[in-house]
Design a protein around this motif. Structure first.
Motif, PDB file in Angstrom:
ATOM      1  N   ASP A   1      35.541  33.750  44.793  1.00 50.03           N
ATOM      2  CA  ASP A   1      36.291  32.486  44.805  1.00 50.03           C
ATOM      3  C   ASP A   1      37.639  32.593  44.109  1.00 50.03           C
ATOM      4  O   ASP A   1      38.324  31.591  43.935  1.00 50.03           O
ATOM      5  CB  ASP A   1      35.461  31.383  44.132  1.00 50.03           C
ATOM      6  CG  ASP A   1      34.104  31.241  44.789  1.00 50.03           C
ATOM      7  OD1 ASP A   1      34.036  31.438  46.019  1.00 50.03           O
ATOM      8  OD2 ASP A   1      33.112  30.975  44.084  1.00 50.03           O
ATOM      9  N   PHE A   2      38.012  33.774  43.697  1.00 51.43           N
ATOM     10  CA  PHE A   2      39.314  33.926  43.042  1.00 51.43           C
ATOM     11  C   PHE A   2      40.439  33.755  44.072  1.00 51.43           C
ATOM     12  O   PHE A   2      40.235  33.963  45.263  1.00 51.43           O
ATOM     13  CB  PHE A   2      39.389  35.296  42.337  1.00 51.43           C
ATOM     14  CG  PHE A   2      38.934  35.240  40.901  1.00 51.43           C
ATOM     15  CD1 PHE A   2      37.664  34.768  40.588  1.00 51.43           C
ATOM     16  CD2 PHE A   2      39.769  35.635  39.869  1.00 51.43           C
ATOM     17  CE1 PHE A   2      37.240  34.696  39.268  1.00 51.43           C
ATOM     18  CE2 PHE A   2      39.356  35.567  38.543  1.00 51.43           C
ATOM     19  CZ  PHE A   2      38.093  35.092  38.243  1.00 51.43           C
ATOM     20  N   PRO A   3      41.636  33.372  43.583  1.00 47.57           N
ATOM     21  CA  PRO A   3      42.729  33.031  44.517  1.00 47.57           C
ATOM     22  C   PRO A   3      43.387  34.252  45.160  1.00 47.57           C
ATOM     23  O   PRO A   3      44.590  34.489  45.024  1.00 47.57           O
ATOM     24  CB  PRO A   3      43.710  32.265  43.629  1.00 47.57           C
ATOM     25  CG  PRO A   3      43.461  32.778  42.251  1.00 47.57           C
ATOM     26  CD  PRO A   3      42.023  33.150  42.177  1.00 47.57           C
ATOM     27  N   PHE A   4      42.566  34.996  45.864  1.00 49.55           N
ATOM     28  CA  PHE A   4      43.046  36.214  46.512  1.00 49.55           C
ATOM     29  C   PHE A   4      44.232  35.958  47.449  1.00 49.55           C
ATOM     30  O   PHE A   4      45.223  36.677  47.478  1.00 49.55           O
ATOM     31  CB  PHE A   4      41.894  36.863  47.293  1.00 49.55           C
ATOM     32  CG  PHE A   4      42.357  37.760  48.376  1.00 49.55           C
ATOM     33  CD1 PHE A   4      42.842  39.019  48.064  1.00 49.55           C
ATOM     34  CD2 PHE A   4      42.375  37.338  49.698  1.00 49.55           C
ATOM     35  CE1 PHE A   4      43.325  39.848  49.051  1.00 49.55           C
ATOM     36  CE2 PHE A   4      42.863  38.160  50.694  1.00 49.55           C
ATOM     37  CZ  PHE A   4      43.336  39.422  50.364  1.00 49.55           C
ATOM     38  N   ALA A   5      44.132  34.865  48.244  1.00 50.18           N
ATOM     39  CA  ALA A   5      45.154  34.594  49.265  1.00 50.18           C
ATOM     40  C   ALA A   5      46.547  34.426  48.654  1.00 50.18           C
ATOM     41  O   ALA A   5      47.551  34.792  49.272  1.00 50.18           O
ATOM     42  CB  ALA A   5      44.777  33.358  50.068  1.00 50.18           C
TER      43      ALA A   5
END
Ligand code: RNT
Ligand code: ZN
Length: 417
Positions: free
Chosen positions: A380-384
């Protein structure tokens, strides 16, 4: 509205809390070259024969409009696709993509028949990889090439293999980057063979003859690619996984693992760490198997991410050549390239955004709870936000903006072919 850079700054902070340096990850990703395969652009037809068609050994399906029919068209499409993919990469050519007015057959090809590709690669600042073509040709007889019982057939293909090596060496010398020359042959049988052994002996001898001459490794290195089965070769493939593991390891060749060339539940991600212990290097054909097809467009599925994790966690990027291998003629071919290549890069970036050392430490101390908690939360980390920033830094479209460009190109160029 928050800008891409601002979102990146927030993501950077979030990742820093678990010990991940996003700037480092971006630097690392910038250095990864993907070898994009030319054959998605024209459904593996090539330019050897006018109206080149698939006549055996390989098959593609679909008739989406706009396929490239000439080397010029293919290069135009490739330029467009590369302009939508962050970073500088390589192009993977097959022998049938020669660019010449001369009438030459596969056992006659020479570096000069690929000069235009080299000039273009120099202009684009990209490297070139190569593949001899052992399919779609009248000398593929009875399902066999290098393993055919008839010496005349084998000799034709041996000559082709030798010539392909000279072309790859020429690429490497001209472009200052090692050109990987990948060998795959479709040889096999539809129904149960009596003799599995003798064709394998013949394949081994043919390959030994092809590789007899030493070529400078700084220009070219060879890879060998196995397969479990193909359409028309359901029961037996001469060049199986065990065959090429043995061959590659004893002949000091790179071993090519194609993600689509194994049993349906068998994965190549689990093979990389073993192969890495024993082989001089690895070549990957990142692909996606679906039922009996080995070559669907690469999507962000579990196996793609697992492959990327294995490469990053075990620090195998330096000994791995990442190539793509898929061909879908039912969708826009540029979109296929962009989706598959960007996905491969994204999967690598995701892996680079893991706190690898920390996770390894948890495992070493048998803290499997922490390992599971971290790996699940990481999803759920803000990879994008990190990926979008990477695209922006590289001056390529962010998010679906690449698709708008492909659609425009389709209207202006592809539909007028
Ligand atoms: C075929 C192999 C091979 C080809 C290319 C065109 O199953 O994967 O790599 O796809 O050589
Ligand atoms: Zn392949």
């Amino acid at each position: 509205m928050t800008t891409i850079a601002e979102k990146y700054a927030q993501a950077k902070e979030k990742y820093a809390q678990i010990g991940v340096d996003t700037d480092e990850a971006l630097k690392k990703l910038q250095d990864v070259k993907i070898s994009m395969h030319c054959w998605q652009g024209d459904d593996v037809k090539g330019f050897l024969f006018p109206d080149g068609d698939l006549t055996g050994g390989i098959m593609s399906t679909g008739n989406y409009p706009g396929a490239a029919h000439t080397p010029e068209q293919l290069r135009q499409d490739l330029e467009k696709a590369f302009s939508l993919i962050p970073g500088k990469h390589k192009l993977n050519l097959h022998a049938i993509y020669l660019d010449t007015d001369e009438k030459v057959d596969l056992n006659e090809i020479e570096p000069r028949h690929f000069e235009k590709w080299v000039d273009w690669a120099k202009e684009q600042g990209i490297g070139l990889d190569f593949n001899p073509t052992f399919f779609s040709h009248p000398m593929l007889k009875d399902g066999y090439t290098l393993a055919h019982p008839d010496k005349e057939v084998r000799d034709f293909w041996i000559e082709h293999g030798k010539r392909s090596r000279k072309i790859a060496a020429y690429f490497g010398k001209e472009l200052g980057q090692i050109s990987i020359n990948n060998f795959w042959v479709p040889d096999g049988m539809k129904d149960n063979p009596i003799d599995r052994y003798t064709p394998r002996k013949r394949l081994m001898a043919s390959l030994d003859e092809i590789f007899a001459e030493e070529l400078p490794e700084k220009y070219t290195q060879e890879a060998v690619e196995s397969k479990l089965f193909g359409v028309g070769a359901e029961s037996y493939t001469v060049g199986s996984h065990e065959f090429y593991m043995g061959y590659g390891l004893t002949r000091n060749k790179l071993i090519c693992l194609d993600a689509g060339h194994f049993h349906p539940t068998e994965v190549i991600s689990n093979k990389l760490s073993s192969l890495a212990l024993f082989s001089k290097g690895i070549m990957l054909h990142v692909s996606r198997p679906v039922r009996w097809d080995s070559d669907h467009v690469v999507i962000m599925d579990d196996e793609l991410q697992e492959i990327a994790k294995e490469l990053v966690r075990n620090d195998l990027l330096a000994k791995t050549n990442i190539g793509l291998d898929f061909f879908d003629a039912t969708i826009n071919r540029l979109a296929a390239w962009v989706i598959g290549t960007r996905n491969t890069q994204k999967a690598l970036l995701k892996a680079m955004l893991e706190p690898t050392e920390k996770l390894k430490q948890m495992e070493l101390s048998f803290d499997f709870t922490a390992r599971l908690a971290y790996t699940e939360e990481l999803k759920d980390f803000p990879f994008a936000d990190v990926w979008n920033y990477f695209c922006e830094l590289n001056g390529v479209p962010v998010g679906l903006a690449w698709y708008d460009e492909v659609k425009k190109y389709e209207q202006e160029v592809l539909l007028n072919r």
